[in-house]
Write an enzyme that holds these catalytic residues in place. Structure first.
Site, PDB file in Angstrom:
ATOM      1  N   SER A 197      52.164 -76.447  -5.837  1.00  0.00           N
ATOM      2  CA  SER A 197      51.890 -77.514  -4.879  1.00  0.00           C
ATOM      3  C   SER A 197      52.923 -78.620  -4.981  1.00  0.00           C
ATOM      4  O   SER A 197      53.480 -78.883  -6.056  1.00  0.00           O
ATOM      5  CB  SER A 197      50.522 -78.100  -5.208  1.00  0.00           C
ATOM      6  OG  SER A 197      50.318 -79.291  -4.500  1.00  0.00           O
ATOM      7  N   LYS A 227      48.587 -77.730 -11.718  1.00  0.00           N
ATOM      8  CA  LYS A 227      49.618 -76.882 -11.091  1.00  0.00           C
ATOM      9  C   LYS A 227      50.905 -76.906 -11.918  1.00  0.00           C
ATOM     10  O   LYS A 227      51.552 -75.882 -12.111  1.00  0.00           O
ATOM     11  CB  LYS A 227      49.881 -77.342  -9.651  1.00  0.00           C
ATOM     12  CG  LYS A 227      48.726 -77.080  -8.704  1.00  0.00           C
ATOM     13  CD  LYS A 227      48.596 -75.603  -8.360  1.00  0.00           C
ATOM     14  CE  LYS A 227      47.332 -75.273  -7.611  1.00  0.00           C
ATOM     15  NZ  LYS A 227      47.142 -73.855  -7.323  1.00  0.00           N
ATOM     16  N   TYR A 274      44.568 -82.428 -10.419  1.00  0.00           N
ATOM     17  CA  TYR A 274      44.929 -81.232  -9.646  1.00  0.00           C
ATOM     18  C   TYR A 274      46.428 -80.931  -9.794  1.00  0.00           C
ATOM     19  O   TYR A 274      46.829 -79.824 -10.143  1.00  0.00           O
ATOM     20  CB  TYR A 274      44.567 -81.433  -8.168  1.00  0.00           C
ATOM     21  CG  TYR A 274      45.207 -80.415  -7.268  1.00  0.00           C
ATOM     22  CD1 TYR A 274      44.822 -79.078  -7.312  1.00  0.00           C
ATOM     23  CD2 TYR A 274      46.243 -80.772  -6.388  1.00  0.00           C
ATOM     24  CE1 TYR A 274      45.425 -78.135  -6.502  1.00  0.00           C
ATOM     25  CE2 TYR A 274      46.849 -79.838  -5.580  1.00  0.00           C
ATOM     26  CZ  TYR A 274      46.437 -78.520  -5.644  1.00  0.00           C
ATOM     27  OH  TYR A 274      47.056 -77.581  -4.854  1.00  0.00           O
TER      28      TYR A 274
END
Ligand code: UDP
Length: 328
Positions: free
Chosen positions: A115, A143, A139
């Protein structure tokens, strides 16, 4: 055979559709926590969780898997700030379990959903792959951790990988077979379209005081079918042993939240209420890809270069979805 984890999710299901169109054999795995069983277009579907190593072992034992395309993960920035534990377990521990099963069965190719959230606040725009990585949310940190784990595993165990760093996935299958459907919805374009449809009372803009031309955040929206195509190209490049560790996937053009709202008004021909709200924790002010590496090395060319085209596919799908749900 290709194992697609998170195959019932938004980007996973669109990628399976493209893989099948190209003649690949696919087995999909999903825990259906957010995915939709009916979006899985391949014949083989396994309902299982990456946090269940025994179930994973059975998947690898029962199928002759050559490569993995790994989407399964929790994906909402805001939720990750509120509940990081869910993110570290599902995303990081889940990936470790998957990699263990791959090692046990000598599977040596993985395409990984990364991402733009790995970059954090950009120092330069558009963002190249070697930009500093300072993710602003749990988040984004999951990643980045997974990319680092993959890099270490590649070195130590000879697992070949490609991390595809998506900017903002948007739009739906233009054939209308599958599309975006999150419950609850947190993403900007479907939220605005729900307001246009009348399912939602209003749109709230999360922050109008950013250091951007109109004060709202800027994002690079990339059509989900273009993302799906990039996975197939990356897999092919990986199989040739010529893939880079990471590629940005975006159009290279940014649109502010206000611009997105305007384009949605134009495409739908409908008006709706918009209110100003506070910033959402974890949001960088601007994220725009420098996609040249994917274009040059993978031969990737996004087909949907206009935001209005992306919104049009999303709008068509949403009307169909809500008609089917009998809600509108
Ligand atoms: N956003 C917003 N209102 C909403 C949902 C999102 O203003 O109801 C903003 C959000 O703060 C971000 C941008 O829209 O700046 C894109 O958010 P989204 O959740 O779609 O994707 P993300 O950038 O988090 O991957």
């Amino acid at each position: 055979m290709i194992l697609v984890t998170g195959g019932a999710g938004y980007i996973g299901s669109h990628t399976i559709k493209v893989l099948l169109e190209r003649g690949y054999r696919v087995v999909a795995l999903d825990n259906l926590s957010v995915g939709h069983r009916e979006f899985v277009l391949c014949d083989e579907f396994i309902e299982a969780d990456l946090l269940d190593p025994k179930a994973l072992e059975r998947v690898f034992r029962d199928h002759s898997i050559r490569s993995v395309v790994h989407f399964a993960a929790r994906t909402a920035v805001g939720e990750s700030v509120e509940n990081p534990e869910v993110y570290y377990y599902n995303n990081v521990v889940g990936t470790l379990n998957l990699l263990s099963a791959m090692r046990a069965h000598e599977v040596k190719e993985i395409v990984f959903s990364s991402s733009a959230a790995v970059y954090g606040d950009p120092e330069v725009l558009p963002i190249p792959e070697d930009h500093p990585k300072r993710p602003k949310s749990p988040y984004g940190r999951t990643k980045l951790m997974m990319e680092e784990i993959l890099s270490d595993y590649a070195q130590a165990y000879g697992i070949g990988y490609v991390a595809l760093r998506y900017f903002n996935a948007a739009g739906s299958d233009p054939e209308g077979v599958i599309g975006e459907w999150h419950e609850p919805e947190t993403h900007l374009i479907p939220i605005v379209l729900e307001a246009a449809l009348g399912v939602r009372d209003h749109v709230e803009i999360f922050g109008t005081d950013y250091d951007t031309p109109d004060g709202t955040c800027i994002r690079d929206f990339i059509h989900v079918v273009d993302l799906a195509e990039a996975h197939v190209l990356a897999l092919e490049r990986l199989r040739e042993g010529r893939a880079s560790p990471a590629y940005n996937l975006g159009t290279g053009v940014g649109h502010s939240v206000r611009e997105v709202i305007e384009v949605c008004r134009e495409v739908t021909g409908r008006d709706f209420r918009v209110v100003k709200g506070p910033r959402r924790p974890g949001d960088p002010p601007a994220l725009v890809a420098d996609p040249r590496k994917a274009m040059e090395e993978l031969g990737w060319r996004p087909r949907y270069t206009e935001l209005s085209e992306i919104v049009a596919t999303a709008w068509e799908w949403m009307r169909k979805l809500y008609a089917r749900l009998g809600r509108f």
